[in-house]
Design a protein around this motif. Structure first.
Motif, PDB file in Angstrom:
ATOM      1  N   ASN A 100       0.782  -1.235   0.000  1.00 47.14           N
ATOM      2  CA  ASN A 100       0.000   0.000   0.000  1.00 47.14           C
ATOM      3  C   ASN A 100       0.812   1.284   0.000  1.00 47.14           C
ATOM      4  OD1 ASN A 100      -2.620  -1.320   0.195  1.00 47.14           O
ATOM      5  ND2 ASN A 100      -1.950  -1.923   2.236  1.00 47.14           N
ATOM      6  N   ASN A 101       2.142   1.167  -0.026  1.00 47.05           N
ATOM      7  CA  ASN A 101       3.001   2.355   0.032  1.00 47.05           C
ATOM      8  C   ASN A 101       4.212   2.153  -0.872  1.00 47.05           C
ATOM      9  OD1 ASN A 101       1.820   3.830   2.581  1.00 47.05           O
ATOM     10  ND2 ASN A 101       1.990   1.688   3.116  1.00 47.05           N
ATOM     11  N   THR A 102       4.764   3.252  -1.347  1.00 49.39           N
ATOM     12  CA  THR A 102       5.987   3.179  -2.131  1.00 49.39           C
ATOM     13  C   THR A 102       7.168   3.327  -1.185  1.00 49.39           C
ATOM     14  OG1 THR A 102       4.872   4.174  -4.019  1.00 49.39           O
ATOM     15  CG2 THR A 102       7.281   4.226  -4.027  1.00 49.39           C
ATOM     16  N   ILE A 103       7.977   2.278  -1.096  1.00 49.07           N
ATOM     17  CA  ILE A 103       9.177   2.324  -0.262  1.00 49.07           C
ATOM     18  C   ILE A 103      10.297   2.871  -1.141  1.00 49.07           C
ATOM     19  CG2 ILE A 103      10.830   0.979   1.076  1.00 49.07           C
ATOM     20  CD1 ILE A 103       8.471  -1.009   1.582  1.00 49.07           C
ATOM     21  N   ASN A 104      10.743   4.092  -0.832  1.00 49.53           N
ATOM     22  CA  ASN A 104      11.715   4.778  -1.667  1.00 49.53           C
ATOM     23  C   ASN A 104      13.151   4.351  -1.413  1.00 49.53           C
ATOM     24  OD1 ASN A 104       9.312   6.775  -0.992  1.00 49.53           O
ATOM     25  ND2 ASN A 104       9.962   7.070  -3.106  1.00 49.53           N
ATOM     26  N   LYS A 105      13.423   3.885  -0.173  1.00 46.38           N
ATOM     27  CA  LYS A 105      14.798   3.540   0.161  1.00 46.38           C
ATOM     28  C   LYS A 105      14.782   2.661   1.402  1.00 46.38           C
ATOM     29  CE  LYS A 105      17.301   7.017   1.778  1.00 46.38           C
ATOM     30  NZ  LYS A 105      18.205   8.132   2.005  1.00 46.38           N
ATOM     31  N   VAL A 106      15.774   1.780   1.503  1.00 43.47           N
ATOM     32  CA  VAL A 106      15.979   0.962   2.700  1.00 43.47           C
ATOM     33  C   VAL A 106      17.409   1.205   3.160  1.00 43.47           C
ATOM     34  CG1 VAL A 106      16.033  -1.364   3.669  1.00 43.47           C
ATOM     35  CG2 VAL A 106      14.383  -0.817   1.872  1.00 43.47           C
ATOM     36  N   GLU A 107      17.562   1.570   4.437  1.00 40.59           N
ATOM     37  CA  GLU A 107      18.896   1.776   5.003  1.00 40.59           C
ATOM     38  C   GLU A 107      19.061   0.867   6.205  1.00 40.59           C
ATOM     39  OE1 GLU A 107      19.858   5.792   6.089  1.00 40.59           O
ATOM     40  OE2 GLU A 107      19.948   6.456   4.021  1.00 40.59           O
ATOM     41  N   SER A 108      20.279   0.396   6.404  1.00 38.57           N
ATOM     42  CA  SER A 108      20.584  -0.452   7.559  1.00 38.57           C
ATOM     43  C   SER A 108      21.207   0.371   8.665  1.00 38.57           C
ATOM     44  CB  SER A 108      21.576  -1.542   7.156  1.00 38.57           C
ATOM     45  OG  SER A 108      20.977  -2.437   6.279  1.00 38.57           O
ATOM     46  N   THR A 109      20.776   0.101   9.880  1.00 38.95           N
ATOM     47  CA  THR A 109      21.464   0.611  11.061  1.00 38.95           C
ATOM     48  C   THR A 109      22.021  -0.616  11.770  1.00 38.95           C
ATOM     49  OG1 THR A 109      19.553   0.483  12.526  1.00 38.95           O
ATOM     50  CG2 THR A 109      19.811   2.524  11.251  1.00 38.95           C
ATOM     51  N   LEU A 110      22.623  -0.436  12.909  1.00 37.64           N
ATOM     52  CA  LEU A 110      23.189  -1.585  13.621  1.00 37.64           C
ATOM     53  C   LEU A 110      22.116  -2.586  14.050  1.00 37.64           C
ATOM     54  CD1 LEU A 110      25.961   0.071  15.791  1.00 37.64           C
ATOM     55  CD2 LEU A 110      26.257  -1.424  13.806  1.00 37.64           C
ATOM     56  N   SER A 111      20.929  -2.093  14.416  1.00 37.30           N
ATOM     57  CA  SER A 111      19.922  -3.003  14.960  1.00 37.30           C
ATOM     58  C   SER A 111      18.636  -3.107  14.145  1.00 37.30           C
ATOM     59  CB  SER A 111      19.571  -2.588  16.386  1.00 37.30           C
ATOM     60  OG  SER A 111      19.024  -1.290  16.383  1.00 37.30           O
ATOM     61  N   SER A 112      18.502  -2.305  13.079  1.00 33.88           N
ATOM     62  CA  SER A 112      17.252  -2.352  12.318  1.00 33.88           C
ATOM     63  C   SER A 112      17.456  -1.970  10.854  1.00 33.88           C
ATOM     64  CB  SER A 112      16.208  -1.431  12.957  1.00 33.88           C
ATOM     65  OG  SER A 112      16.655  -0.094  12.948  1.00 33.88           O
ATOM     66  N   ALA A 113      16.413  -2.232  10.080  1.00 35.22           N
ATOM     67  CA  ALA A 113      16.347  -1.749   8.701  1.00 35.22           C
ATOM     68  C   ALA A 113      15.326  -0.623   8.704  1.00 35.22           C
ATOM     69  CB  ALA A 113      15.907  -2.867   7.768  1.00 35.22           C
ATOM     70  N   THR A 114      15.682   0.510   8.111  1.00 37.28           N
ATOM     71  CA  THR A 114      14.780   1.656   8.086  1.00 37.28           C
ATOM     72  C   THR A 114      14.235   1.827   6.679  1.00 37.28           C
ATOM     73  OG1 THR A 114      16.052   2.717   9.841  1.00 37.28           O
ATOM     74  CG2 THR A 114      14.570   4.128   8.565  1.00 37.28           C
ATOM     75  N   LEU A 115      12.891   1.839   6.587  1.00 33.11           N
ATOM     76  CA  LEU A 115      12.205   2.038   5.315  1.00 33.11           C
ATOM     77  C   LEU A 115      11.818   3.505   5.220  1.00 33.11           C
ATOM     78  CD1 LEU A 115       9.693  -0.961   5.591  1.00 33.11           C
ATOM     79  CD2 LEU A 115      12.043  -0.998   4.741  1.00 33.11           C
ATOM     80  N   PHE A 116      12.086   4.119   4.066  1.00 29.43           N
ATOM     81  CA  PHE A 116      11.722   5.514   3.838  1.00 29.43           C
ATOM     82  C   PHE A 116      10.519   5.548   2.907  1.00 29.43           C
ATOM     83  CE2 PHE A 116      16.002   5.649   5.298  1.00 29.43           C
ATOM     84  CZ  PHE A 116      16.139   6.856   5.970  1.00 29.43           C
ATOM     85  N   ILE A 117       9.444   6.191   3.353  1.00 29.85           N
ATOM     86  CA  ILE A 117       8.230   6.315   2.553  1.00 29.85           C
ATOM     87  C   ILE A 117       8.018   7.804   2.304  1.00 29.85           C
ATOM     88  CG2 ILE A 117       5.752   5.839   2.467  1.00 29.85           C
ATOM     89  CD1 ILE A 117       6.340   3.434   4.288  1.00 29.85           C
ATOM     90  N   ASP A 118       8.464   8.258   1.136  1.00 28.94           N
ATOM     91  CA  ASP A 118       8.460   9.689   0.833  1.00 28.94           C
ATOM     92  C   ASP A 118       7.055  10.285   0.736  1.00 28.94           C
ATOM     93  OD1 ASP A 118      11.194   9.558   0.841  1.00 28.94           O
ATOM     94  OD2 ASP A 118      11.437   9.797  -1.321  1.00 28.94           O
ATOM     95  N   ASP A 119       6.072   9.522   0.206  1.00 30.44           N
ATOM     96  CA  ASP A 119       4.740  10.092   0.057  1.00 30.44           C
ATOM     97  C   ASP A 119       4.070  10.376   1.401  1.00 30.44           C
ATOM     98  OD1 ASP A 119       4.536   7.321   0.373  1.00 30.44           O
ATOM     99  OD2 ASP A 119       2.699   7.165  -0.799  1.00 30.44           O
ATOM    100  N   LEU A 120       4.578   9.812   2.492  1.00 32.20           N
ATOM    101  CA  LEU A 120       4.113  10.108   3.847  1.00 32.20           C
ATOM    102  C   LEU A 120       5.125  10.933   4.633  1.00 32.20           C
ATOM    103  CD1 LEU A 120       2.656   6.797   5.354  1.00 32.20           C
ATOM    104  CD2 LEU A 120       1.473   8.962   5.081  1.00 32.20           C
ATOM    105  N   ASN A 121       6.330  11.068   4.096  1.00 27.38           N
ATOM    106  CA  ASN A 121       7.465  11.641   4.818  1.00 27.38           C
ATOM    107  C   ASN A 121       7.627  10.894   6.139  1.00 27.38           C
ATOM    108  OD1 ASN A 121       9.702  13.248   5.017  1.00 27.38           O
ATOM    109  ND2 ASN A 121       8.615  15.016   5.840  1.00 27.38           N
ATOM    110  N   ALA A 122       7.690   9.549   6.014  1.00 32.66           N
ATOM    111  CA  ALA A 122       7.751   8.684   7.179  1.00 32.66           C
ATOM    112  C   ALA A 122       8.941   7.743   7.099  1.00 32.66           C
ATOM    113  CB  ALA A 122       6.468   7.854   7.270  1.00 32.66           C
ATOM    114  N   THR A 123       9.385   7.309   8.268  1.00 29.10           N
ATOM    115  CA  THR A 123      10.371   6.234   8.347  1.00 29.10           C
ATOM    116  C   THR A 123       9.773   5.134   9.211  1.00 29.10           C
ATOM    117  OG1 THR A 123      11.478   7.333  10.205  1.00 29.10           O
ATOM    118  CG2 THR A 123      12.435   7.648   8.019  1.00 29.10           C
ATOM    119  N   ILE A 124      10.057   3.898   8.806  1.00 25.75           N
ATOM    120  CA  ILE A 124       9.586   2.730   9.532  1.00 25.75           C
ATOM    121  C   ILE A 124      10.805   1.874   9.821  1.00 25.75           C
ATOM    122  CG2 ILE A 124       8.213   0.623   9.389  1.00 25.75           C
ATOM    123  CD1 ILE A 124       6.346   2.161   7.469  1.00 25.75           C
TER     124      ILE A 124
END
Length: 182
Positions: A122-146
């Protein structure tokens, strides 16, 4: 005349009930990009607002954390954590809102309990970045990170391994959901 009045009142109740937990770009419930920190107590007058304020530039801590405004329902349930753009500034607008309550959701149904499959469908995931403990999903159309915990991905926590969207299992759960207001 009466049916018209009833219709108008019904629409107002539906709109009020709806907006309390609606999430969209630049909006979380009653909070918008124009909301100032001094308005928080009034917006959440029926809830508890816990303010964790920094020492600002006068403090001794070089690694100072941001001010945090934690919003709890009267029963004690954590709803939101609000971070201001500027620390110790009551007229500052909001930098970000982290959502902890599953009643806050987008039109597509995205909330803190959504799985990766629901997010991806249901969302466009624009980018995935790794941190030490998680994967962060960037959803630009919401200006959100998951954030999704690396352990849900079958990876060791504190690894620097890069994560792609294809590696994330459909049933992976959200660790955190943040809407950015900048």
């Amino acid at each position: 005349m009466k049916p018209l009045v009833i219709a108008i009142i019904s629409i107002l109740f539906i709109q009020c009930g709806k907006s309390k937990f609606d999430v969209a770009k630049g909006k979380v419930g009653s909070l918008t990009t124009k909301t100032t920190m001094q308005e928080i107590d009034g917006i959440f007058k029926n809830d508890s607002v816990v303010k964790i304020l920094s020492e600002g530039i006068k403090g001794d801590n070089l690694f100072q954390e941001d001010d945090k405004y934690k919003i709890y329902e009267k029963g004690g349930k954590h709803l939101l954590t609000i971070i201001p753009q500027e620390q110790l500034d009551s007229v500052s607008t909001i930098k970000s809102v982290e959502i902890f309550d599953d009643r806050y959701k987008t039109k597509s149904g995205l909330n803190i309990n959504s799985t990766f499959q629901e997010i991806n469908a249901n969302n466009t995931i624009n980018k995935v970045e790794s941190t030490l403990s998680s994967a962060t999903l960037f959803i630009d159309d919401l200006n959100a990170t998951i954030a999704i915990d690396k352990e849900d991905l079958g990876l060791k926590a504190f690894s620097t391994q890069k994560v792609t969207k294809e590696q994330i299992p459909d049933l992976a759960k959200i660790k955190s959901l943040t809407i950015w207001f900048n």
